[in-house]
Design a protein around this motif. Structure first.
Motif, PDB file in Angstrom:
ATOM      1  N   LEU A 353      75.973 135.140  59.087  1.00  0.00           N
ATOM      2  CA  LEU A 353      74.944 135.988  58.485  1.00  0.00           C
ATOM      3  C   LEU A 353      73.729 135.166  58.068  1.00  0.00           C
ATOM      4  O   LEU A 353      72.579 135.576  58.266  1.00  0.00           O
ATOM      5  CB  LEU A 353      75.531 136.729  57.269  1.00  0.00           C
ATOM      6  CG  LEU A 353      74.562 137.620  56.475  1.00  0.00           C
ATOM      7  CD1 LEU A 353      73.988 138.714  57.353  1.00  0.00           C
ATOM      8  CD2 LEU A 353      75.270 138.238  55.265  1.00  0.00           C
ATOM      9  N   VAL A 354      73.969 133.981  57.484  1.00  0.00           N
ATOM     10  CA  VAL A 354      72.867 133.093  57.101  1.00  0.00           C
ATOM     11  C   VAL A 354      72.205 132.498  58.336  1.00  0.00           C
ATOM     12  O   VAL A 354      70.975 132.440  58.447  1.00  0.00           O
ATOM     13  CB  VAL A 354      73.379 131.960  56.176  1.00  0.00           C
ATOM     14  CG1 VAL A 354      72.246 130.996  55.847  1.00  0.00           C
ATOM     15  CG2 VAL A 354      73.975 132.538  54.901  1.00  0.00           C
ATOM     16  N   ALA A 355      73.021 132.089  59.308  1.00  0.00           N
ATOM     17  CA  ALA A 355      72.490 131.423  60.498  1.00  0.00           C
ATOM     18  C   ALA A 355      71.590 132.350  61.309  1.00  0.00           C
ATOM     19  O   ALA A 355      70.557 131.915  61.843  1.00  0.00           O
ATOM     20  CB  ALA A 355      73.642 130.918  61.360  1.00  0.00           C
ATOM     21  N   ASP A 360      66.063 132.186  56.455  1.00  0.00           N
ATOM     22  CA  ASP A 360      65.128 133.016  55.692  1.00  0.00           C
ATOM     23  C   ASP A 360      65.874 134.261  55.216  1.00  0.00           C
ATOM     24  O   ASP A 360      65.863 135.312  55.863  1.00  0.00           O
ATOM     25  CB  ASP A 360      63.937 133.389  56.579  1.00  0.00           C
ATOM     26  CG  ASP A 360      62.879 134.173  55.807  1.00  0.00           C
ATOM     27  OD1 ASP A 360      62.957 134.205  54.559  1.00  0.00           O
ATOM     28  OD2 ASP A 360      61.983 134.740  56.460  1.00  0.00           O
ATOM     29  N   ILE A 361      66.539 134.150  54.068  1.00  0.00           N
ATOM     30  CA  ILE A 361      67.440 135.187  53.595  1.00  0.00           C
ATOM     31  C   ILE A 361      67.180 135.487  52.126  1.00  0.00           C
ATOM     32  O   ILE A 361      66.869 134.589  51.335  1.00  0.00           O
ATOM     33  CB  ILE A 361      68.906 134.741  53.824  1.00  0.00           C
ATOM     34  CG1 ILE A 361      69.897 135.867  53.486  1.00  0.00           C
ATOM     35  CG2 ILE A 361      69.230 133.475  53.054  1.00  0.00           C
ATOM     36  CD1 ILE A 361      71.329 135.538  53.907  1.00  0.00           C
ATOM     37  N   GLY A 362      67.270 136.755  51.749  1.00  0.00           N
ATOM     38  CA  GLY A 362      67.021 137.166  50.378  1.00  0.00           C
ATOM     39  C   GLY A 362      68.224 136.984  49.487  1.00  0.00           C
ATOM     40  O   GLY A 362      69.325 136.639  49.948  1.00  0.00           O
ATOM     41  N   GLY A 480      69.364 127.098  58.387  1.00  0.00           N
ATOM     42  CA  GLY A 480      69.932 127.855  59.497  1.00  0.00           C
ATOM     43  C   GLY A 480      70.857 127.002  60.346  1.00  0.00           C
ATOM     44  O   GLY A 480      71.948 127.437  60.749  1.00  0.00           O
ATOM     45  N   VAL A 481      70.454 125.771  60.626  1.00  0.00           N
ATOM     46  CA  VAL A 481      71.294 124.852  61.402  1.00  0.00           C
ATOM     47  C   VAL A 481      72.560 124.506  60.625  1.00  0.00           C
ATOM     48  O   VAL A 481      73.669 124.469  61.184  1.00  0.00           O
ATOM     49  CB  VAL A 481      70.507 123.569  61.751  1.00  0.00           C
ATOM     50  CG1 VAL A 481      71.404 122.558  62.455  1.00  0.00           C
ATOM     51  CG2 VAL A 481      69.303 123.898  62.621  1.00  0.00           C
ATOM     52  N   VAL A 482      72.415 124.227  59.337  1.00  0.00           N
ATOM     53  CA  VAL A 482      73.572 123.900  58.491  1.00  0.00           C
ATOM     54  C   VAL A 482      74.566 125.058  58.474  1.00  0.00           C
ATOM     55  O   VAL A 482      75.788 124.841  58.470  1.00  0.00           O
ATOM     56  CB  VAL A 482      73.096 123.555  57.068  1.00  0.00           C
ATOM     57  CG1 VAL A 482      74.270 123.566  56.085  1.00  0.00           C
ATOM     58  CG2 VAL A 482      72.422 122.196  57.044  1.00  0.00           C
TER      59      VAL A 482
END
Length: 505
Positions: A353-355, A360-362, A480-482
């Motif tokens: 979901l983060v990736a 760029d996540i709220g 995003g990569v992490v």
């Protein structure tokens, strides 16, 4: 072969067993809170004690170095001298040193206090888990007790920032250390009353040479990982890594050769033991590495205050606890080789979901992602910890518990070092610094997002906005990569569960 006081443990009433569990949760909560609460106190410590950069680094690092290095020796010592006795000594020592740390008058005194906290803290964690192994002789009850234990450990780590925010809002920095006193005092009083002593009935001689070898293995290894992550002194990192490897090889060869080894290496020949330890390690790397970028994203990208950022993580904490307890009835009927991989699939979903957002996540989406991460890892670690303890003979419960705890501590270091290094590399490569900064500002803003935020406070509004926009974008691209790497680590843990736990029930 059973522990010397196994009969006493079997005769404990149900009420006394669960009361003993409540008491044993106090040091678990304390040590796990202590892992994360100090970060909130660092600014106040810097202002009060004016440490150098190196001293401040040692204030943070000396505790996990000593703790990780002494977990196996202390677990083995508890098997020989008595787990309750070692827990009592560790609790009294930890409480007294915490008072000394709270009123430390210099950075050197605080570093010494943190080192002693690591020494006494190493007595606490293996003792609690190994005592549970002997108090709860029924496996169904023990599985639930270990679920509570694992949930308390996870809860403490997530509660650290919340507790730190509350304490430092009203009290001096020493309050984060004084927290140990009211938590350990009931333990010291009730431990001799509620919990019977247990130890290996035929312990053999204490191998004193193995103690420095164990410390010489883990401490340099942990230090090397941290030094590699900072990228400041690569030759030193290589040297300390080689020292750790040399001590590790010597330690293993000695354990295989001597009559009364500190750590029974044959435990690792058992698939459910070694597999469960590796699952714990990979899961903690993923969890702690995730917390590393989540906490920064919430505060430095979304602009939340520390306490508000901590509250975003609370639903995930609650889900983790519920999952750890809720998996117990499932684990009675379904094989671990199925339960653990299926549980970890939800953690993979949280990372994905983060990736997919590219970082760029709220705040709301991050709350959901962390809850998914906690759901899978909370359930998996309950089962894996129970497999570690049940897979070892009762007389070796302390050493087995210490191996489990070492995996936790090593996973925490690796999570911050590896995922943190990737995140920092992407940040440094992606940030674009505006013209007009001094060399000092260029260095600070170019290294970390926190440095960029500090520099922005000294700049005119337009220049500050330009710097922060670039810094936040660079940070999120790395996040995003992490997240993809974190998903891969959890997937690896799930694969380990499928292949190593096929015969575990």
């Amino acid at each position: 072969m059973l522990s010397v006081n196994r009969t006493a443990a079997d005769s404990l009433s149900r009420t006394r067993r669960w009361a003993a569990l409540v008491v044993l949760m106090l040091p678990v909560l304390l040590v796990s809170v202590d892992n994360t609460v100090l970060n909130f106190a660092l600014p106040a410590i810097s202002e009060a004690l004016t440490p150098s950069a190196t001293e401040l680094l040692w204030v943070v690092d000396i505790y996990p170095l000593i703790l990780a290095g002494l977990l196996v020796p202390m677990g083995s010592l508890g098997d020989r001298l008595g787990r309750r006795k070692l827990l009592l000594i560790g609790s009294i020592g930890f409480g007294l040193v915490s008072v000394f740390a709270a009123f430390a008058g210099s950075a050197g005194q605080l570093i010494l206090a943190r080192a002693l906290l690591g020494f006494f803290g190493a007595m606490l964690m293996p003792s609690t888990l190994s005592l549970l192994r002997n108090i709860f002789t029924d496996r169904n009850e023990r599985r639930l007790a270990i679920a509570v234990w694992a949930s308390a450990f996870s809860a403490g780590s997530a509660l650290g920032p919340v507790v730190g925010g509350l304490l430092l809002g009203s009290f001096p920095w020493g309050s984060v250390f004084l927290l140990a006193v009211p938590m350990l005092l009931p333990l010291v009083i009730l431990l001799p009353i509620l919990i019977p002593e247990s130890k290996d009935p035929n312990p053999g001689k204490i191998d004193y040479l193995s103690i420095p070898l164990a410390l010489g293995t883990m401490a340099p290894f942990v230090f090397s990982i941290k030094t590699f992550a900072e990228g400041a002194n690569v030759p030193l990192a290589v040297i300390t890594l080689l020292i750790g490897l040399a001590c590790g090889v010597t330690f293993v060869r000695r354990q295989l050769r001597i009559e009364s080894p500190m750590l029974d290496m044959t435990l690792f020949r058992r698939g459910q033991f070694s597999g469960a330890v590796l699952i714990n390690l990979l899961s903690v790397v993923a969890l702690v590495g995730g917390l590393f970028f989540v906490s920064q994203h919430l505060q430095l990208v979304l602009g939340l205050k520390p306490f508000d950022a901590a509250l975003v993580l609370v639903p995930g904490l609650i889900v983790m606890i519920i999952a750890g307890l809720g998996v117990v009835p499932v684990a009675k009927r379904v094989r671990p080789s199925i339960v653990i991989p299926v549980a970890l699939l939800t953690s993979i979903a949280g990372y994905v979901l983060v990736a997919l957002t590219g970082g760029d996540i709220g705040a709301y989406e991050m709350m959901v992602a962390f809850a998914l991460l906690g759901l899978g890892i909370g359930a998996a670690e309950t089962v894996s910890n129970e497999l570690i303890i049940s897979g070892a003979p009762p007389e070796k419960a302390g050493a087995a518990s210490a191996v489990s705890e070492t995996a936790y501590e090593l996973g925490a270091v690796l999570g911050t070092a590896t995922l943190g290094t990737v995140l920092s590399a992407y940040y440094r490569a992606g940030v674009v610094l505006p013209e007009g900064l001094t060399p000092e500002q260029v260095h600070a803003a170019g290294e970390t997002l926190g440095g960029a935020a500090n520099v922005a406070e000294t700049l005119p509004p337009d220049l500050a906005a330009t710097l922060l926009e670039s810094a936040r974008h660079a940070f999120d691209s790395g996040a995003g990569v992490v997240a993809w790497i974190g998903a891969g680590l959890v997937a690896a843990a799930a694969i380990v569960g499928v292949f190593t736990l096929r015969n575990a029930r």
